[in-house]
Write a protein that holds these residues in place. Structure first.
Motif, PDB file in Angstrom:
ATOM      1  N   ASN A  25       0.824  -1.205   0.000  1.00 56.31           N
ATOM      2  CA  ASN A  25       0.000   0.000   0.000  1.00 56.31           C
ATOM      3  C   ASN A  25       0.863   1.262   0.000  1.00 56.31           C
ATOM      4  N   GLY A  26       2.051   1.176  -0.531  1.00 57.75           N
ATOM      5  CA  GLY A  26       2.906   2.337  -0.699  1.00 57.75           C
ATOM      6  C   GLY A  26       3.560   2.852   0.555  1.00 57.75           C
ATOM      7  N   SER A  27       3.462   2.142   1.669  1.00 60.61           N
ATOM      8  CA  SER A  27       4.016   2.744   2.875  1.00 60.61           C
ATOM      9  C   SER A  27       4.666   1.773   3.847  1.00 60.61           C
ATOM     10  N   THR A  28       4.929   0.552   3.467  1.00 59.34           N
ATOM     11  CA  THR A  28       5.495  -0.387   4.419  1.00 59.34           C
ATOM     12  C   THR A  28       6.784  -1.004   3.911  1.00 59.34           C
ATOM     13  N   LEU A  29       7.773  -1.035   4.756  1.00 57.97           N
ATOM     14  CA  LEU A  29       9.054  -1.667   4.455  1.00 57.97           C
ATOM     15  C   LEU A  29       9.246  -2.719   5.531  1.00 57.97           C
ATOM     16  N   LYS A  30       9.006  -3.978   5.217  1.00 58.19           N
ATOM     17  CA  LYS A  30       9.041  -5.015   6.238  1.00 58.19           C
ATOM     18  C   LYS A  30      10.354  -5.778   6.169  1.00 58.19           C
ATOM     19  N   LEU A  31      11.032  -5.815   7.258  1.00 56.68           N
ATOM     20  CA  LEU A  31      12.239  -6.610   7.399  1.00 56.68           C
ATOM     21  C   LEU A  31      12.263  -7.177   8.812  1.00 56.68           C
ATOM     22  N   GLU A  32      12.771  -8.355   8.935  1.00 54.69           N
ATOM     23  CA  GLU A  32      12.983  -8.884  10.261  1.00 54.69           C
ATOM     24  C   GLU A  32      14.126  -8.087  10.887  1.00 54.69           C
ATOM     25  N   ASN A  33      14.090  -7.908  12.184  1.00 57.21           N
ATOM     26  CA  ASN A  33      15.161  -7.229  12.907  1.00 57.21           C
ATOM     27  C   ASN A  33      15.524  -5.883  12.290  1.00 57.21           C
ATOM     28  N   PRO A  34      14.780  -4.834  12.601  1.00 62.91           N
ATOM     29  CA  PRO A  34      15.083  -3.514  12.044  1.00 62.91           C
ATOM     30  C   PRO A  34      16.523  -3.092  12.355  1.00 62.91           C
ATOM     31  N   PRO A  35      17.123  -2.299  11.488  1.00 61.90           N
ATOM     32  CA  PRO A  35      18.496  -1.846  11.736  1.00 61.90           C
ATOM     33  C   PRO A  35      18.570  -0.969  12.980  1.00 61.90           C
ATOM     34  N   THR A  36      19.731  -0.944  13.598  1.00 61.53           N
ATOM     35  CA  THR A  36      19.908  -0.126  14.801  1.00 61.53           C
ATOM     36  C   THR A  36      20.930   0.992  14.602  1.00 61.53           C
ATOM     37  N   THR A  37      21.639   0.969  13.469  1.00 61.53           N
ATOM     38  CA  THR A  37      22.608   2.023  13.178  1.00 61.53           C
ATOM     39  C   THR A  37      22.303   2.630  11.813  1.00 61.53           C
ATOM     40  N   LEU A  38      22.809   3.822  11.590  1.00 65.87           N
ATOM     41  CA  LEU A  38      22.609   4.495  10.313  1.00 65.87           C
ATOM     42  C   LEU A  38      23.255   3.710   9.177  1.00 65.87           C
ATOM     43  N   SER A  39      24.453   3.233   9.378  1.00 65.01           N
ATOM     44  CA  SER A  39      25.137   2.488   8.314  1.00 65.01           C
ATOM     45  C   SER A  39      24.398   1.186   7.993  1.00 65.01           C
ATOM     46  N   GLU A  40      23.836   0.539   9.000  1.00 63.33           N
ATOM     47  CA  GLU A  40      23.083  -0.682   8.762  1.00 63.33           C
ATOM     48  C   GLU A  40      21.798  -0.378   7.982  1.00 63.33           C
ATOM     49  N   ALA A  41      21.138   0.730   8.279  1.00 61.94           N
ATOM     50  CA  ALA A  41      19.931   1.120   7.545  1.00 61.94           C
ATOM     51  C   ALA A  41      20.251   1.372   6.079  1.00 61.94           C
ATOM     52  N   VAL A  42      21.349   2.066   5.826  1.00 67.46           N
ATOM     53  CA  VAL A  42      21.757   2.349   4.448  1.00 67.46           C
ATOM     54  C   VAL A  42      22.107   1.062   3.716  1.00 67.46           C
ATOM     55  N   GLU A  43      22.840   0.174   4.368  1.00 72.11           N
ATOM     56  CA  GLU A  43      23.195  -1.105   3.745  1.00 72.11           C
ATOM     57  C   GLU A  43      21.958  -1.910   3.383  1.00 72.11           C
ATOM     58  N   ARG A  44      20.976  -1.919   4.268  1.00 72.81           N
ATOM     59  CA  ARG A  44      19.747  -2.676   3.977  1.00 72.81           C
ATOM     60  C   ARG A  44      18.982  -2.065   2.816  1.00 72.81           C
ATOM     61  N   LEU A  45      18.906  -0.751   2.778  1.00 72.28           N
ATOM     62  CA  LEU A  45      18.226  -0.110   1.654  1.00 72.28           C
ATOM     63  C   LEU A  45      18.932  -0.421   0.345  1.00 72.28           C
ATOM     64  N   GLN A  46      20.253  -0.407   0.355  1.00 71.00           N
ATOM     65  CA  GLN A  46      20.995  -0.737  -0.859  1.00 71.00           C
ATOM     66  C   GLN A  46      20.723  -2.167  -1.297  1.00 71.00           C
ATOM     67  N   TRP A  47      20.535  -3.058  -0.361  1.00 72.92           N
ATOM     68  CA  TRP A  47      20.275  -4.451  -0.686  1.00 72.92           C
ATOM     69  C   TRP A  47      18.861  -4.627  -1.226  1.00 72.92           C
ATOM     70  N   ILE A  48      17.906  -3.888  -0.691  1.00 74.43           N
ATOM     71  CA  ILE A  48      16.498  -4.050  -1.040  1.00 74.43           C
ATOM     72  C   ILE A  48      16.117  -3.314  -2.317  1.00 74.43           C
ATOM     73  N   LEU A  49      16.602  -2.104  -2.489  1.00 72.76           N
ATOM     74  CA  LEU A  49      16.157  -1.267  -3.605  1.00 72.76           C
ATOM     75  C   LEU A  49      16.602  -1.828  -4.952  1.00 72.76           C
ATOM     76  N   LEU A  50      15.746  -1.671  -5.919  1.00 74.67           N
ATOM     77  CA  LEU A  50      16.094  -2.039  -7.285  1.00 74.67           C
ATOM     78  C   LEU A  50      17.190  -1.114  -7.799  1.00 74.67           C
ATOM     79  N   GLU A  51      17.978  -1.601  -8.723  1.00 72.85           N
ATOM     80  CA  GLU A  51      19.071  -0.799  -9.282  1.00 72.85           C
ATOM     81  C   GLU A  51      18.554   0.497  -9.887  1.00 72.85           C
ATOM     82  N   GLU A  52      17.429   0.452 -10.579  1.00 75.02           N
ATOM     83  CA  GLU A  52      16.883   1.666 -11.191  1.00 75.02           C
ATOM     84  C   GLU A  52      16.469   2.688 -10.131  1.00 75.02           C
ATOM     85  N   ASP A  53      16.002   2.222  -8.979  1.00 71.53           N
ATOM     86  CA  ASP A  53      15.632   3.132  -7.904  1.00 71.53           C
ATOM     87  C   ASP A  53      16.883   3.763  -7.280  1.00 71.53           C
TER      88      ASP A  53
END
Length: 114
Positions: A25-53
């Motif tokens: 519904n355009g507003s949920t990012l579900k992952l087990e064990n949410p990140p606890t650091t900024l670098s971990e959040a960025v790493e997860r986004l890089q892993w999840i996001l499509l290359e075009e995004d």
């Protein structure tokens, strides 16, 4: 502005990517064990996001990242910051989820720069 259009139209509709739920519904990012650091959040986004995004985000001006507030930013807030985001909020140097999601988006943008 083209990059913002790509993100706002494609990210909320990308419901599954690499075995993870990116958006529902355009507003949920579900992952087990949410990140606890900024670098971990960025790493997860890089892993999840499509290359075009990732390319679209990298091509945006930093001042235009606010255009992601109600799609990717909202997904980050709902999944990682609004419930148990204390550690991640603190790592972002703020205690407000809106501000923290922007910090995460800017950190992601910086990482994606050539």
């Amino acid at each position: 502005m083209q990059a913002a259009t790509l993100i706002s139209t494609n990210l909320p509709n990308a419901t599954r990517h690499r075995g993870r739920t990116l958006a529902t519904n355009g507003s949920t990012l579900k992952l087990e064990n949410p990140p606890t650091t900024l670098s971990e959040a960025v790493e997860r986004l890089q892993w999840i996001l499509l290359e075009e995004d990732k390319q679209a985000i990298a091509g945006m001006a930093v001042d235009d990242l606010y255009n992601l507030h109600f799609n990717l930013g909202l997904a980050i807030r709902n999944a990682w910051l609004n419930r148990t985001g204390g550690d991640l909020l603190a790592a972002c140097g703020t205690y407000h989820p809106d501000d923290a999601s922007q910090v995460i988006l800017v950190a992601l943008w910086r990482t994606l720069q050539p």
